[in-house]
Motif scaffolding. Sequence first.
Motif, mmCIF file in Angstrom:
data_model
loop_
_atom_site.group_PDB
_atom_site.id
_atom_site.type_symbol
_atom_site.label_atom_id
_atom_site.label_comp_id
_atom_site.label_asym_id
_atom_site.label_seq_id
_atom_site.Cartn_x
_atom_site.Cartn_y
_atom_site.Cartn_z
ATOM 1 N N LYS A 115 3.470 1.533 11.751
ATOM 2 C CA LYS A 115 4.609 1.812 10.880
ATOM 3 C C LYS A 115 4.825 0.708 9.853
ATOM 4 O O LYS A 115 5.177 0.971 8.706
ATOM 5 N N TYR A 116 4.580 -0.540 10.256
ATOM 6 C CA TYR A 116 4.788 -1.685 9.361
ATOM 7 C C TYR A 116 3.535 -2.558 9.367
ATOM 8 O O TYR A 116 3.504 -3.620 9.999
ATOM 9 N N PRO A 117 2.455 -2.154 8.700
ATOM 10 C CA PRO A 117 1.209 -2.928 8.766
ATOM 11 C C PRO A 117 1.181 -4.108 7.794
ATOM 12 O O PRO A 117 0.268 -4.244 6.978
ATOM 13 N N PHE A 118 2.175 -4.984 7.872
ATOM 14 C CA PHE A 118 2.225 -6.156 7.013
ATOM 15 C C PHE A 118 1.579 -7.340 7.723
ATOM 16 O O PHE A 118 1.803 -7.554 8.919
ATOM 17 N N SER B 3 6.670 -3.286 -1.770
ATOM 18 C CA SER B 3 7.665 -4.344 -1.593
ATOM 19 C C SER B 3 7.415 -5.380 -2.677
ATOM 20 O O SER B 3 6.365 -6.036 -2.693
ATOM 21 N N VAL B 4 8.358 -5.499 -3.615
ATOM 22 C CA VAL B 4 8.212 -6.382 -4.770
ATOM 23 C C VAL B 4 9.155 -7.558 -4.606
ATOM 24 O O VAL B 4 10.332 -7.391 -4.271
ATOM 25 N N GLU C 220 3.416 -6.194 -2.462
ATOM 26 C CA GLU C 220 2.782 -5.787 -1.216
ATOM 27 C C GLU C 220 3.054 -4.298 -1.016
ATOM 28 O O GLU C 220 4.126 -3.802 -1.368
ATOM 29 N N GLY C 221 2.071 -3.615 -0.469
ATOM 30 C CA GLY C 221 2.227 -2.180 -0.282
ATOM 31 C C GLY C 221 1.509 -1.682 0.944
ATOM 32 O O GLY C 221 0.588 -2.323 1.461
ATOM 33 N N VAL C 222 1.942 -0.521 1.393
ATOM 34 C CA VAL C 222 1.361 0.132 2.569
ATOM 35 C C VAL C 222 1.008 1.559 2.183
ATOM 36 O O VAL C 222 1.815 2.283 1.590
ATOM 37 N N PHE D 85 -3.461 -1.602 3.664
ATOM 38 C CA PHE D 85 -2.529 -2.618 3.170
ATOM 39 C C PHE D 85 -3.077 -3.165 1.864
ATOM 40 O O PHE D 85 -4.281 -3.429 1.738
ATOM 41 N N LEU D 86 -2.197 -3.340 0.883
ATOM 42 C CA LEU D 86 -2.613 -3.878 -0.411
ATOM 43 C C LEU D 86 -1.629 -4.957 -0.843
ATOM 44 O O LEU D 86 -0.438 -4.924 -0.491
ATOM 45 N N SER D 87 -2.129 -5.896 -1.584
ATOM 46 C CA SER D 87 -1.288 -6.981 -2.084
ATOM 47 C C SER D 87 -1.841 -7.450 -3.421
ATOM 48 O O SER D 87 -3.057 -7.438 -3.657
ATOM 49 N N GLY D 88 -0.953 -7.836 -4.301
ATOM 50 C CA GLY D 88 -1.324 -8.358 -5.614
ATOM 51 C C GLY D 88 -0.213 -9.236 -6.139
ATOM 52 O O GLY D 88 0.921 -9.223 -5.633
#
Length: 1000
Positions: free
Chosen positions: A56-59, A849-850, A874-876, A933-936
């Motif tokens: 549910k929260y793959p951070f 999530s910004v 960050e995004g899921v 999961f993505l992040s930039g």
Amino acid sequence: MAHLTGTRVSTFNECFLNENEHDSNAVLMELDKGLRSAKQGIQCEAIVRFPRLFEKYPFPILINSSFIKLAEFFVSGSNLLRFWVLRVCQQSENHLDKILNIDNFVRRIFMVMHSNDPVARALLLRTLGAVSRVIPEKQQVHHAIRRALDSHDTVEVEAAIYASSCFAAQSSSFAISMCAKISDMIESLQVPVPMKLLLIPVLRHMHHDANTAALVSKLCMDLLPKYPAQSFVVAIIDTLTQLSSRTLVGVPGQLEVLLDFMQDLRTPVRIQVLRSFNELAGKQSVHAWPKPAIEALIGRFGSCTNSQEQFLFLSILLKLSECPLTCQQLLSEHRGALLRLCIQCISKLDDYTTATQAMAVLSVLVAYGLKKQANTNEVEDILHIVNLHMEGLLLSTARRAECTRDLRRVLTYGIRITQANAEFGTSFIEIVTNTLGDKVVYPPANAELICEALVGLCEHFQLRKYAFSTTEGLVVDENAMDIDELPSPKVNPMLARLPLILHKLNTIIDQENCDQLRTVEILSALVFQTTMGCYLPQKVVQCFEKCLGRLNCWTLYRIARTASRYGHHYVAAHIYTKVSQIVISDHMHYFLLALSQISQAECILNYGIDYAQMRENYAPKAAPEPVMPLMKRLEAASNLYQQALASLRACSSPQHPCTFQLEYLKIRAQFLQTLHLAVTVKNAQVIVPPPAIAGSLAQNSRDYLQKFGHVTNQLRKLVKALKACEETYARLYKSSFDADHVTLEFLEVAEFQCALFAHIIESICYATPPEPPVFLTTGDHPETRYFAASCQRMEQMQKNLPQEPANAKTISNRHLDVIIAQIEIITKTPLCLPRYFFQILQSTQIKLSVSPQPRSATEPVNVQSGSNLVIKVEGVLQHFSKQKKHFRRVESVQLSLTSQLITPPPRSAQELPKSGANDTVTLNQIVKPQRDFLSGSFLLPISSGGHFQVTLETFVVDENGITWCTGPKSSMMVRVLEDPAKQTAPAPSTSQAVGQTRRF
């Protein structure tokens, strides 16, 4: 314990308390509270909830802290807690690479290796094996596994073997270093036999190096005569097969070994050999088969003594037939042997599984031979055998509930031959419909399969019926001769069987307790698909009216939905209207009401009669003559579409926004209004002649078509409106990432229709029109191909325009009559609503999530002047699909950040604005998701002073490199603070002010 930890299925059905109201931190605190409980049961319950939390929260931050916390409990807890931590590691394999400090995690749990408890050390080894994908080259772990293999405790050694298998699959250095160790243990007399059986499968991973693979293969070959026991032979053959399929070099040698063991007297050994043949017949290794191996394999059929072995043998031949290279070899060199073999299997009517598998082999050979137009003699005798036995197998398997898979196999390969030979398909349709029309009561699953097969056959013939050539624009046959006369239109042979299908449908509906609802739905779809583009006779309509009083609302809705998808809007409107008066939910009422209004609008467009009038006087056989003129039809349809838009807005909610449906209805209403404008231009030509000064205006503007006056400008305005519709369809296509293939094809054809109609009008109102649009798709489904065929008729009608030179064009009634005829084709072609309008078969969502985030939604983010703003994203990714396979997957995500100046800073009178300053900044970045999961991050330059609006937009890039505008969009306000170090003008001192003379 090996059995328990070897299973990797999620058996937990946990859910968090009020998880919709909690964020990840709140849920983690709740689990942490359970971990700190004094009761071991509550601790175990908290541990087993972690996989659900990770999904549910793959951070990464949350996953890293969770695994560090689990490592602490692994060290200090009991073996039961260690076991559940092991299960968490096994079930969270997709999230292991998000552990930021993997060395810290391994170092903490590795402390258990110094324990005196062998069970604890075994659990540690299995946990290390579960996380081997992220620590493949950890030398400390490699050494610990080596030492554990020499342990005197059986549980620890079994765990070390499991860890060895995991690490050998990930690390080439570990596999090479452990090869000698494992071979020594297998040949050692001190190692018990059950342990050796566990060690042999580890060797299948020794394929990283060619020399190591050859060494392992030689070791296994040496073990075969030393250990002739059944269990050893089965394990060694399986290991050699897995090793050969990965290296491909040892496939010919392995085939020789398998052929030798085909004559073994032990049944389990022969079954394993056949499964190994099946493994090597896959797409990756089938090209490494030598020609003599296939001949030798066919010659070993006599060694198959029971039905299971014969089925496995036929499965090997079926896989070989799927490959074009080996299929050609089977068809040309081994046709006679294959025929004798398959006839022998088909003749065993006590074993339908083997018989249908033999029929599948023959069907694949026939389909390949017909497709490649092979020698007629090679295919005719096989096709004769198929025709001879197909009906008998179909009747035999349809009446037995335990033969559902066999019936599916017969029907599937019957459709496959139909796609290659239309003559066989016509006779096959008769066989299947006669089977369905019998008075025999079939099992429900088998009846549904027969109906689904008829739908598949009907779909194929509908595609043939509306097939056309993209170059000539004619409905032609591939084998037809070039003649001047147009070929006769193709007819779907299912139309001749329609009375039998209706009789079956009426029989099921007339039952007192109609429990075959799925069969009714499939038969209804078959009727609608067969009569697509045709006027429904009154007997068919009466059959569906009978359903209203006997079926439930959900089944009625599904029938009406199918009618809408195949363009039968009268039946759909009737059912939607009835069902909308029964439902109790407001959202469903307005949704059904919108569908009813859409269907009524399409009825007016197709038949030129109001729905209520058509309801009172329904024509029994042929479509009635239109009563309304074309303009009145378009006005009434546009009004109903506007009402449908209002109803659809009433049924939408934040949970179900109906975005695609609303956009689609807007485009359809816009397109109908454009067609209404075209009819208005035609009518206005009669009453608005060109003005007297039209010739002078044409000379002054150097546009000689202006001499025709009002009609020229109106036609050009119509072109702009059609191009606007085309662009809107293109935007809707780009935003429909989760749409099915039928919907995307429909949007492509609709976009082409707008472009084609615009080009036809451009060729009238412009001296030099642009190139015609290119038709990129002809439709792979009946409804889209029928839609494309109407566009083809529009292209044909364009030839009726007068052939005039570019410098002597005119705009006359003949030109506008062609436009009206084009509109008649558009309106009289029944609209098939796309599937995505009703069903969402897959859903892809991106949650972003910004940071930084303002304290509240109304406050801006404050930034010091002259500095850069760091924005982290960050995004899921969340995927949901009702199908086994996704239509398209997310390959990468494009992040687009735009900063625009909204309120400039206040300037003094002496300060002048900078010339040429650009207050809009756009930054793009492409990120690839890692385990959903993505992040930039962006470094956004901010100019001094003012308020900026920063907008982040997300675009999805699929595996084919196509960009889709489906991602979320977020924005925030940024306020740039004034620089406190900026020098201001010094104020005059008091003493100076006193000494000076005041002047008024």
